[in-house]
Design a protein around this motif. Structure first.
Motif, PDB file in Angstrom:
ATOM      1  N   ASP A  10       0.916  -1.121   0.274  1.00 30.41           N
ATOM      2  CA  ASP A  10       0.133  -0.188  -0.531  1.00 30.41           C
ATOM      3  C   ASP A  10       0.767   1.399   0.003  1.00 30.41           C
ATOM      4  O   ASP A  10       0.938   2.655  -0.659  1.00 30.41           O
ATOM      5  CB  ASP A  10      -0.873  -0.063   1.637  1.00 30.41           C
ATOM      6  N   LYS A  11       2.042   1.359   0.448  1.00 28.30           N
ATOM      7  CA  LYS A  11       3.026   2.293   0.434  1.00 28.30           C
ATOM      8  C   LYS A  11       4.121   2.581  -0.226  1.00 28.30           C
ATOM      9  O   LYS A  11       4.912   3.488  -0.641  1.00 28.30           O
ATOM     10  CB  LYS A  11       3.095   2.817   1.916  1.00 28.30           C
ATOM     11  N   TYR A  21      11.511   0.008  -5.084  1.00 30.97           N
ATOM     12  CA  TYR A  21      11.606  -0.060  -4.057  1.00 30.97           C
ATOM     13  C   TYR A  21      10.918  -0.877  -2.543  1.00 30.97           C
ATOM     14  O   TYR A  21       9.661   0.741  -2.201  1.00 30.97           O
ATOM     15  CB  TYR A  21      13.025   0.062  -2.954  1.00 30.97           C
ATOM     16  N   TYR A  22      10.259  -1.971  -2.003  1.00 29.10           N
ATOM     17  CA  TYR A  22       9.176  -1.847  -0.710  1.00 29.10           C
ATOM     18  C   TYR A  22       9.445  -0.537   0.073  1.00 29.10           C
ATOM     19  O   TYR A  22      10.512  -1.007   0.969  1.00 29.10           O
ATOM     20  CB  TYR A  22       9.117  -3.858  -0.476  1.00 29.10           C
ATOM     21  N   GLU A  23       8.317   0.048   0.338  1.00 24.25           N
ATOM     22  CA  GLU A  23       8.270   0.392   1.625  1.00 24.25           C
ATOM     23  C   GLU A  23       7.330  -0.609   2.422  1.00 24.25           C
ATOM     24  O   GLU A  23       5.763  -0.165   2.445  1.00 24.25           O
ATOM     25  CB  GLU A  23       7.596   1.842   1.319  1.00 24.25           C
ATOM     26  N   PRO A  24       7.897  -0.770   4.242  1.00 21.45           N
ATOM     27  CA  PRO A  24       7.018  -1.355   4.668  1.00 21.45           C
ATOM     28  C   PRO A  24       5.535  -0.672   5.268  1.00 21.45           C
ATOM     29  O   PRO A  24       6.221   0.776   5.950  1.00 21.45           O
ATOM     30  CB  PRO A  24       7.583  -1.477   5.928  1.00 21.45           C
ATOM     31  N   ILE A  25       4.821  -0.770   5.414  1.00 22.55           N
ATOM     32  CA  ILE A  25       3.647  -0.100   6.084  1.00 22.55           C
ATOM     33  C   ILE A  25       4.167   0.432   7.594  1.00 22.55           C
ATOM     34  O   ILE A  25       3.400   1.201   7.749  1.00 22.55           O
ATOM     35  CB  ILE A  25       2.298  -1.404   6.291  1.00 22.55           C
ATOM     36  N   GLY A  94      -6.761   0.702  12.628  1.00 23.30           N
ATOM     37  CA  GLY A  94      -6.470   1.927  12.701  1.00 23.30           C
ATOM     38  C   GLY A  94      -4.704   2.280  11.121  1.00 23.30           C
ATOM     39  O   GLY A  94      -4.655   3.628  10.832  1.00 23.30           O
ATOM     40  N   TYR A  95      -4.841   0.844  10.107  1.00 22.77           N
ATOM     41  CA  TYR A  95      -3.819   1.267   9.820  1.00 22.77           C
ATOM     42  C   TYR A  95      -4.736   1.140   7.832  1.00 22.77           C
ATOM     43  O   TYR A  95      -4.174   1.201   6.828  1.00 22.77           O
ATOM     44  CB  TYR A  95      -2.818  -0.305   9.430  1.00 22.77           C
ATOM     45  N   PHE A  96      -5.789   0.223   7.750  1.00 26.35           N
ATOM     46  CA  PHE A  96      -6.489   0.119   6.981  1.00 26.35           C
ATOM     47  C   PHE A  96      -8.308   0.914   6.828  1.00 26.35           C
ATOM     48  O   PHE A  96      -8.353   1.056   7.591  1.00 26.35           O
ATOM     49  CB  PHE A  96      -6.819  -1.300   6.606  1.00 26.35           C
TER      50      PHE A  96
END
Length: 96
Positions: A10-11, A21-25, A94-96
Protein backbone atom coordinates in the motif's frame (compact mmCIF):
# COMPACT_ATOMS: atom_id res chain seq x y z
CA UNK A 1 -1.62 -1.32 -11.31
CA UNK A 2 -3.09 0.06 -8.13
CA UNK A 3 -2.72 -1.82 -4.87
CA UNK A 4 -5.80 -2.53 -2.80
CA UNK A 5 -6.51 -0.98 0.56
CA UNK A 6 -5.43 -4.17 2.34
CA UNK A 7 -2.24 -4.74 0.37
CA UNK A 8 1.20 -5.21 1.86
CA UNK A 9 2.41 -2.80 -0.85
CA UNK A 10 0.00 0.00 0.00
CA UNK A 11 2.81 2.49 0.81
CA UNK A 12 5.13 1.43 -2.05
CA UNK A 13 5.33 3.84 -4.98
CA UNK A 14 4.73 2.57 -8.51
CA UNK A 15 4.07 3.76 -12.03
CA UNK A 16 2.83 2.06 -15.19
CA UNK A 17 6.18 0.33 -15.73
CA UNK A 18 7.61 -0.74 -12.39
CA UNK A 19 7.17 -0.93 -8.63
CA UNK A 20 9.63 1.04 -6.51
CA UNK A 21 11.57 -0.46 -3.60
CA UNK A 22 9.28 -1.98 -1.02
CA UNK A 23 8.19 0.55 1.60
CA UNK A 24 6.93 -1.31 4.70
CA UNK A 25 3.63 -0.27 6.19
CA UNK A 26 5.24 0.06 9.61
CA UNK A 27 2.93 -1.82 11.93
CA UNK A 28 4.89 -2.24 15.17
CA UNK A 29 4.52 -4.90 17.85
CA UNK A 30 2.27 -3.94 20.77
CA UNK A 31 1.41 -5.27 24.20
CA UNK A 32 -2.10 -6.00 22.93
CA UNK A 33 -0.77 -8.58 20.44
CA UNK A 34 -1.56 -12.17 21.34
CA UNK A 35 -0.47 -15.64 20.29
CA UNK A 36 -2.40 -18.25 18.32
CA UNK A 37 -1.59 -21.90 17.72
CA UNK A 38 -2.37 -22.74 14.10
CA UNK A 39 -4.94 -25.54 14.14
CA UNK A 40 -5.45 -28.20 11.48
CA UNK A 41 -8.39 -26.18 10.11
CA UNK A 42 -6.01 -23.35 9.12
CA UNK A 43 -3.04 -25.47 7.99
CA UNK A 44 -1.61 -23.78 4.84
CA UNK A 45 -4.56 -21.33 4.89
CA UNK A 46 -3.53 -17.92 6.28
CA UNK A 47 -6.38 -16.25 4.40
CA UNK A 48 -8.93 -18.42 6.14
CA UNK A 49 -7.52 -17.50 9.57
CA UNK A 50 -7.43 -13.82 8.59
CA UNK A 51 -11.09 -14.06 7.62
CA UNK A 52 -11.92 -15.62 11.00
CA UNK A 53 -9.92 -13.08 13.04
CA UNK A 54 -10.26 -9.89 10.98
CA UNK A 55 -13.23 -10.44 8.68
CA UNK A 56 -11.03 -10.14 5.57
CA UNK A 57 -9.06 -12.95 3.90
CA UNK A 58 -6.84 -10.39 2.12
CA UNK A 59 -5.09 -9.71 5.43
CA UNK A 60 -3.48 -13.17 5.46
CA UNK A 61 -0.09 -11.54 4.84
CA UNK A 62 -0.26 -10.03 8.37
CA UNK A 63 0.86 -13.36 9.85
CA UNK A 64 4.04 -13.44 7.77
CA UNK A 65 4.69 -9.78 8.54
CA UNK A 66 4.47 -10.30 12.32
CA UNK A 67 6.30 -13.64 12.34
CA UNK A 68 9.20 -13.12 9.92
CA UNK A 69 11.48 -15.33 12.01
CA UNK A 70 9.12 -18.30 11.53
CA UNK A 71 7.26 -17.69 8.28
CA UNK A 72 9.32 -16.99 5.18
CA UNK A 73 6.86 -18.66 2.81
CA UNK A 74 3.41 -17.26 3.62
CA UNK A 75 1.60 -20.47 2.61
CA UNK A 76 3.90 -23.45 3.14
CA UNK A 77 5.31 -22.23 6.47
CA UNK A 78 1.79 -21.69 7.84
CA UNK A 79 1.51 -25.12 9.43
CA UNK A 80 -0.44 -26.86 12.17
CA UNK A 81 1.01 -26.47 15.65
CA UNK A 82 3.04 -23.33 14.94
CA UNK A 83 2.58 -20.57 17.50
CA UNK A 84 2.30 -17.15 15.87
CA UNK A 85 1.96 -13.58 17.10
CA UNK A 86 -1.09 -11.68 15.83
CA UNK A 87 -2.29 -8.11 16.30
CA UNK A 88 -5.80 -7.36 17.48
CA UNK A 89 -8.46 -6.47 14.94
CA UNK A 90 -9.00 -3.08 16.60
CA UNK A 91 -5.33 -2.18 16.20
CA UNK A 92 -5.30 -3.08 12.51
CA UNK A 93 -8.30 -0.86 11.81
CA UNK A 94 -6.02 2.14 12.33
CA UNK A 95 -3.84 1.09 9.38
CA UNK A 96 -6.49 0.14 6.81
Amino acid sequence: MEFGDYSLYDKTEYDSFYRDYYEPIGIEYADSDYYVIISEEYNLKPGKLALALYGNARLGWIFSYFNRNQISNPIFDFTTGKIIRVPTKERLLGYF
